[in-house]
Write a protein that holds these residues in place. Structure first.
Motif, PDB file in Angstrom:
ATOM      1  N   GLN A 172       0.992  -1.164   0.081  1.00  0.00           N
ATOM      2  CA  GLN A 172      -0.003   0.128  -0.012  1.00  0.00           C
ATOM      3  C   GLN A 172       0.712   1.254  -0.008  1.00  0.00           C
ATOM      4  OE1 GLN A 172      -2.980   0.041   3.224  1.00  0.00           O
ATOM      5  NE2 GLN A 172      -3.360  -2.145   2.793  1.00  0.00           N
ATOM      6  N   ALA A 173       0.505   2.209  -0.958  1.00  0.00           N
ATOM      7  CA  ALA A 173       1.364   3.467  -0.593  1.00  0.00           C
ATOM      8  C   ALA A 173       0.185   4.709  -0.987  1.00  0.00           C
ATOM      9  CB  ALA A 173       2.260   3.500  -2.153  1.00  0.00           C
ATOM     10  N   HIS A 174       0.843   5.796  -0.385  1.00  0.00           N
ATOM     11  CA  HIS A 174      -0.200   7.028  -0.476  1.00  0.00           C
ATOM     12  C   HIS A 174       0.012   7.328  -1.835  1.00  0.00           C
ATOM     13  CE1 HIS A 174      -1.609  11.126   0.288  1.00  0.00           C
ATOM     14  NE2 HIS A 174      -1.954  10.484   1.592  1.00  0.00           N
ATOM     15  N   ARG A 175      -1.384   8.141  -2.271  1.00  0.00           N
ATOM     16  CA  ARG A 175      -1.504   8.408  -3.635  1.00  0.00           C
ATOM     17  C   ARG A 175      -0.457   9.400  -3.956  1.00  0.00           C
ATOM     18  NH1 ARG A 175      -5.728  10.495  -1.149  1.00  0.00           N
ATOM     19  NH2 ARG A 175      -6.256  12.410  -1.085  1.00  0.00           N
ATOM     20  N   ASN A 176       0.065  10.200  -3.316  1.00  0.00           N
ATOM     21  CA  ASN A 176       0.943  11.474  -3.356  1.00  0.00           C
ATOM     22  C   ASN A 176       2.499  11.267  -3.054  1.00  0.00           C
ATOM     23  OD1 ASN A 176      -1.261  13.079  -4.259  1.00  0.00           O
ATOM     24  ND2 ASN A 176      -1.679  13.960  -2.135  1.00  0.00           N
ATOM     25  N   LEU A 177       2.491  10.025  -2.737  1.00  0.00           N
ATOM     26  CA  LEU A 177       3.955   9.456  -2.322  1.00  0.00           C
ATOM     27  C   LEU A 177       5.133   9.711  -3.879  1.00  0.00           C
ATOM     28  CD1 LEU A 177       6.072   8.171  -0.455  1.00  0.00           C
ATOM     29  CD2 LEU A 177       5.213   6.020  -1.435  1.00  0.00           C
ATOM     30  N   LYS A 178       6.100  10.183  -3.483  1.00  0.00           N
ATOM     31  CA  LYS A 178       6.955  10.269  -4.523  1.00  0.00           C
ATOM     32  C   LYS A 178       8.332  10.066  -4.257  1.00  0.00           C
ATOM     33  CE  LYS A 178       6.926  14.108  -7.267  1.00  0.00           C
ATOM     34  NZ  LYS A 178       7.304  15.519  -7.608  1.00  0.00           N
ATOM     35  N   ILE A 179       8.863   8.877  -4.635  1.00  0.00           N
ATOM     36  CA  ILE A 179       9.979   8.120  -3.955  1.00  0.00           C
ATOM     37  C   ILE A 179      11.204   8.613  -4.987  1.00  0.00           C
ATOM     38  CG2 ILE A 179      11.260   5.994  -3.735  1.00  0.00           C
ATOM     39  CD1 ILE A 179       8.529   4.726  -3.090  1.00  0.00           C
TER      40      ILE A 179
END
Length: 753
Positions: free
Chosen positions: A594-601
């Protein structure tokens, strides 16, 4: 978003229809072939200049061409639009003779009617020009493999000592100390060392430190290649390249590195074969006895056990020790090269960042092993704890010279600070003394001028009195002369003192102001909004590359913008696989990511150099990756990571390992991620940059997850320590100290300590 047609209509509202059709025809037919705005200007700029008359100058037209190029590029890289036919096509109505004589694909490929108003000759000319450019580009690309990038080469020179040369050539030199005086090392046109001195005493372990790009690796290569004179009887081994893969077993490959033992065993087999076949002449038995004596002297029978202990310490299981070298990856072959060097026991062992390819367990074993090393070691390392555990001396490369310090790295820091303070005090004292001498000289000159003026005035008075009273005042005149003589003698003595002061000033050694190394600063942009946790999560994840060898099961991990997590474990335990599962590059066999929709790695790979285009400069690298910005922006981004001035315009291939890492950092941070995943980020970085990296990560307001073996970075940055082993990931509450104790206990149980 505006298209090039919209731009053309808005900028040239009164454009002629035929000219408009011509320009759109050129852009439509060759849009994918244009490389930049200048090529668009070359194709249509002249026509636009005529259309604009005096309303727009050349620079305005160039800007318009650049805008149209950007829209062309977006259309070219974007999703392909479906082509709609003007009317339904009835395949059944196409006659057989048409199908036989014409290409039936033509009905699907038709884009517009043939009654275009574009000037056919002009369009043909423009398309021919574009085709020529395309052909030249293809020809240039085809020639790239045959014209590899030519990089600068390193060179060394040193003052010749005839006495040492004669002793060395005579074979009487039995000392294993190394002293190289007054030598220079250059890399291309750049001078790395000038008038330097290097002294290595036998049996001592030296750590060579200094900023990235100053020439540490180059110095090791000059020693290994003997471009710098090292006595011929001293054997040198430089662990630089990985072992070449073949069918030789790993254990046998290590045994073969002891060339003396291999030569004796080969000769023994040959002599035994001749004796068994009856072809011996009697001397074979004598020679065989000598060989057995030498084999016993070097303890050849214990060699396999010693090689196995070295391999096990570096992470090779008993099964891996019997595997062929060609079956290992590059990292494991580098470990094998290190094992061969440790087994061969050269007189001078040169190690360049030996901890880069090792996990924490192997680093601790190597520290313990090297502490008992009998011959000389010169190691380049950025690992502060490794240097404190291993080295007896520090050699600091800076300002094109080498300074030596007794003790480990911590003692070097303290001694260096004291030495710099003393040098600064000495410089300031001499500067003050020089200023005092100059003030004295100035005062004396002023005093002398005043006295000279008084003397002239006095002489004039005396002459006047002499002329008027020559007879009457003769006695008084003689007395005045005597006074003058006394005064002259006094002045002469003062003049002698001044001369001595001037000579003293000339004899003083001239000290230069201290050149302080610039402070390394890194900054990770964090202009983003807060995200509610958890932002990244693995729930009951199961993963394997092959069904018969499961790697993870029941894997649970959670991270947010406050996280500072470090994952440790032996090589091959799956640390990098966990990172790829978190980033979504690998899909779990079971469980959920699961990852936040605004996550930028932002991801930093331990093999980041392989992902850089080595044939371009750093500015071009960012331009190709993030087009549409000014050169100043690219330079500003690189400058924030120490790639400034001429460094930014040099081919990436010519940069040092640490400088390439900084370029990779600049590339990673340009999109402003809010979560960083860093896989071995300290490889090739100097200690000052590692400290700056730790400070930057601590200031960063986003999340951080590390895979690292650098104890200092882990202690400075990470709040959580996770150990990856046996298909599980578990948290250690005691942090790195507890993990180190666990490994030391394992070493004791396995007999390595």
């Amino acid at each position: 978003m505006a298209t090039y047609v919209d731009i053309l209509k808005s900028e040239f509202p009164e454009i002629d229809t035929e000219v408009f059709d011509y320009i759109t025809g050129v852009l439509d037919s060759g849009g994918a072939d244009f490389e930049d705005g200048e090529e668009v200007y070359d194709a249509i700029g002249g026509v636009l200049q005529e259309v604009s008359a005096d309303s727009k100058n050349e620079d305005d037209v160039r800007d318009i061409c650049l805008q149209m190029f950007n829209t062309l590029k977006l259309n070219h890289h974007g999703p392909q639009k479906q082509l709609l036919l003007d009317a339904p096509v009835q395949i059944s109505q196409i006659s057989a003779d048409v199908c036989a004589t014409e290409d039936i694909q033509g009905i699907w490929m038709m884009k517009r009617g043939q009654n275009t108003t574009v000037d056919a000759k002009k369009l043909e000319k423009a398309e021919a020009k574009l085709k020529a450019k395309h052909d030249r580009r293809n020809e240039k690309d085809s020639q790239k493999p045959s014209t590899p990038l030519v990089l600068e080469e390193a060179s060394a020179s040193q003052a010749s000592n005839k006495k040492d040369n004669r002793v060395d050539q005579s074979g009487k030199n039995r000392s294993y100390d190394i002293r190289i005086e007054n030598f220079d090392v250059s890399f291309g046109e750049r001078c790395l060392l000038q008038g330097a001195e290097l002294s290595l005493a036998t049996g001592r372990r030296y750590g060579l430190i200094g900023r990235n790009g100053l020439g540490k690796t180059t110095l090791l290569k000059m020693l290994a290649s003997r471009n710098l004179r090292v006595p011929a009887h001293i054997s040198i081994l430089h662990v630089e390249q990985e072992v070449e893969g073949d069918d030789t077993a790993a254990l046998q490959s290590v045994l073969q590195s002891d060339t003396l033992r291999e030569e004796l065993l080969t000769e023994e087999r040959t002599l035994n074969a001749r004796i068994a076949s009856g072809t011996a002449d009697g001397m074979e038995s004598v020679r065989l006895s000598e060989i057995y004596g030498k084999l016993e002297e070097i303890e050849a029978d214990k060699a396999p056990a010693r090689a196995s202990v070295i391999l096990a310490g570096l992470g090779f299981s008993p099964k891996m020790q019997q595997q062929a070298t060609k079956e290992f990856s590059g990292g494991w072959r580098m470990r094998l090269a290190l094992a061969r060097a440790l087994f061969a026991r050269p007189d001078l062992l040169l190690l360049d960042e030996p901890t880069n390819m090792l996990d924490v367990r192997a680093i601790l074993w190597l520290e313990n092993y090297l502490q008992t090393w009998q011959s000389t070691i010169l190691v380049v390392s950025h690992d502060r704890n490794f240097l404190n555990a291993v080295v007896t001396d520090i050699i600091h490369l800076h300002s094109q010279r080498l300074d030596s310090y007794r003790g480990d790295y911590e003692n070097f820091i303290k001694t260096k600070e004291d030495r710099l303070k003393n040098q600064q005090r000495e410089y300031e004292a001499q500067l003050q003394y020089r200023q005092h001498i100059q003030v004295l000289l100035l005062q004396y000159r002023q005093h002398l001028q005043v006295r000279l003026l008084q003397y002239r005035q006095h002489i004039q008075v005396l002459l006047l009195q002499y002329r008027q009273h020559i007879q009457v005042r003769l006695l008084q005149y003689r007395q005045h002369i005597q006074v003058f003589i006394d005064r002259f003698r006094y002045n002469a003595n003062r003049a002698a003192q001044v001369q001595s002061k001037l000579k003293l000033l000339e004899r003083l050694p001239e000290l230069k102001p201290l050149e302080k190394e610039s402070e390394v600063t890194l900054r990770f942009p964090d202009n983003f909004e807060k995200l509610s946790p958890p932002i990244l999560q693995l729930d009951e994840v199961e993963f394997y590359y092959s069904a018969d060898q499961p790697l993870f099961s029941g894997l649970n991990l959670s991270a947010d913008l406050e996280s500072r997590i470090c994952i440790v474990g032996e090589n091959g335990a799956g640390k990098t696989t966990i990172l790829k599962l978190l980033m979504g590059e690998l899909t779990p066999v079971g469980g959920v990511r699961q990852a936040h929709r605004n996550l930028k790695i932002g991801y930093f790979s331990q093999h980041h150099v392989d992902q850089l285009d080595l044939n371009v400069c750093s500015v071009e690298l960012l331009l190709n990756r993030f087009p549409g910005r000014t050169e100043e922006e690219y330079r500003h981004q690189l400058g924030g990571y120490g790639i400034t001035g001429e460094l930014a315009t040099r081919p990436v291939a010519s940069l040092s390992g640490g400088q390439k890492s900084r370029v990779a950092f600049a590339q990673m941070t340009m999109p402003c991620p809010n979560f960083y995943i860093l896989d071995e980020p300290t490889n090739h970085l100097d200690m000052e940059t590692i400290e700056a990296l730790a400070k930057a990560l601590n200031k960063f307001r986003g999340g951080v997850m590390l895979v690292s073996h650098d104890e200092r970075l882990i202690r400075l940055v990470c709040k959580e320590l996770w150990v990856c082993e046996a298909g599980k990931v578990r948290r250690i509450d005691g942090g790195f100290d507890e993990y180190r104790d666990i490994l030391q206990e394992q070493f004791r149980k396995e007999g390595y300590l």
